[in-house]
Design a protein around this motif. Structure first.
Motif, PDB file in Angstrom:
ATOM      1  N   THR A   1       0.321   8.721   3.418  1.00 24.60           N
ATOM      2  CA  THR A   1       0.081   9.641   4.530  1.00 24.60           C
ATOM      3  C   THR A   1      -1.148   9.185   5.291  1.00 24.60           C
ATOM      4  O   THR A   1      -2.195   8.959   4.689  1.00 24.60           O
ATOM      5  CB  THR A   1      -0.123  11.073   4.014  1.00 24.60           C
ATOM      6  N   VAL A   2      -1.000   9.065   6.597  1.00 28.79           N
ATOM      7  CA  VAL A   2      -2.125   8.690   7.440  1.00 28.79           C
ATOM      8  C   VAL A   2      -2.507   9.901   8.257  1.00 28.79           C
ATOM      9  O   VAL A   2      -1.667  10.505   8.930  1.00 28.79           O
ATOM     10  CB  VAL A   2      -1.754   7.503   8.374  1.00 28.79           C
ATOM     11  N   ARG A   3      -3.779  10.241   8.212  1.00 31.25           N
ATOM     12  CA  ARG A   3      -4.261  11.398   8.950  1.00 31.25           C
ATOM     13  C   ARG A   3      -5.314  10.928   9.942  1.00 31.25           C
ATOM     14  O   ARG A   3      -6.250  10.243   9.562  1.00 31.25           O
ATOM     15  CB  ARG A   3      -4.857  12.411   7.975  1.00 31.25           C
TER      16      ARG A   3
ATOM     17  N   VAL B   1       0.860  -1.176   0.000  1.00 35.79           N
ATOM     18  CA  VAL B   1       0.000   0.000   0.000  1.00 35.79           C
ATOM     19  C   VAL B   1       0.898   1.228   0.000  1.00 35.79           C
ATOM     20  O   VAL B   1       1.724   1.411   0.893  1.00 35.79           O
ATOM     21  CB  VAL B   1      -0.938   0.006   1.232  1.00 35.79           C
ATOM     22  N   THR B   2       0.735   2.057  -1.029  1.00 32.54           N
ATOM     23  CA  THR B   2       1.514   3.292  -1.134  1.00 32.54           C
ATOM     24  C   THR B   2       0.579   4.418  -1.522  1.00 32.54           C
ATOM     25  O   THR B   2      -0.586   4.208  -1.885  1.00 32.54           O
ATOM     26  CB  THR B   2       2.622   3.173  -2.201  1.00 32.54           C
TER      27      THR B   2
END
Length: 107
Positions: free
Chosen positions: A101-103, A92-93
């Protein structure tokens, strides 16, 4: 009342498919499960029938592998040759391979 022998016979004839065995006996699958709880021989018949069916399926798979069937070969390698590197995995990219990016949103 269905005898233990009748349950075992129906299970063997249906190759361990309990819905088919229940239909042949005129009972529910639940009745077979309940009988298996009371009689270890019935539970053993279920396990034996399913093992024989698995053996049959494996034999058919090997037959297809011997015939050069690519799908059978790939299936076998993905399921039985993982330690040799035949593993499919998903990465997973972010977009175009960038870091993901995880928010975290808090309310």
């Amino acid at each position: 009342m269905i005898s233990k022998e009748n349950y075992i016979d129906a299970i063997h004839k249906s190759r361990g498919l309990l819905t088919a065995a229940a239909d042949a006996l005129g009972c529910s699958r639940g009745a077979i499960y309940e009988a298996a709880k009371r009689h270890p021989e019935i539970q053993q018949a279920i396990e034996d029938a399913r093992e024989r069916t698995t053996d049959l399926a494996e034999g058919k798979l090997f037959q297809k592998i011997n015939e050069g069937d690519n799908t059978a070969i790939i299936f076998y390698l993905k399921t039985q040759a993982k330690k040799r590197g035949y593993v499919e995995r998903q990465e997973v990219t972010g977009a175009e391979g960038t870091e993901l990016t995880v928010r975290v949103i808090r309310e």
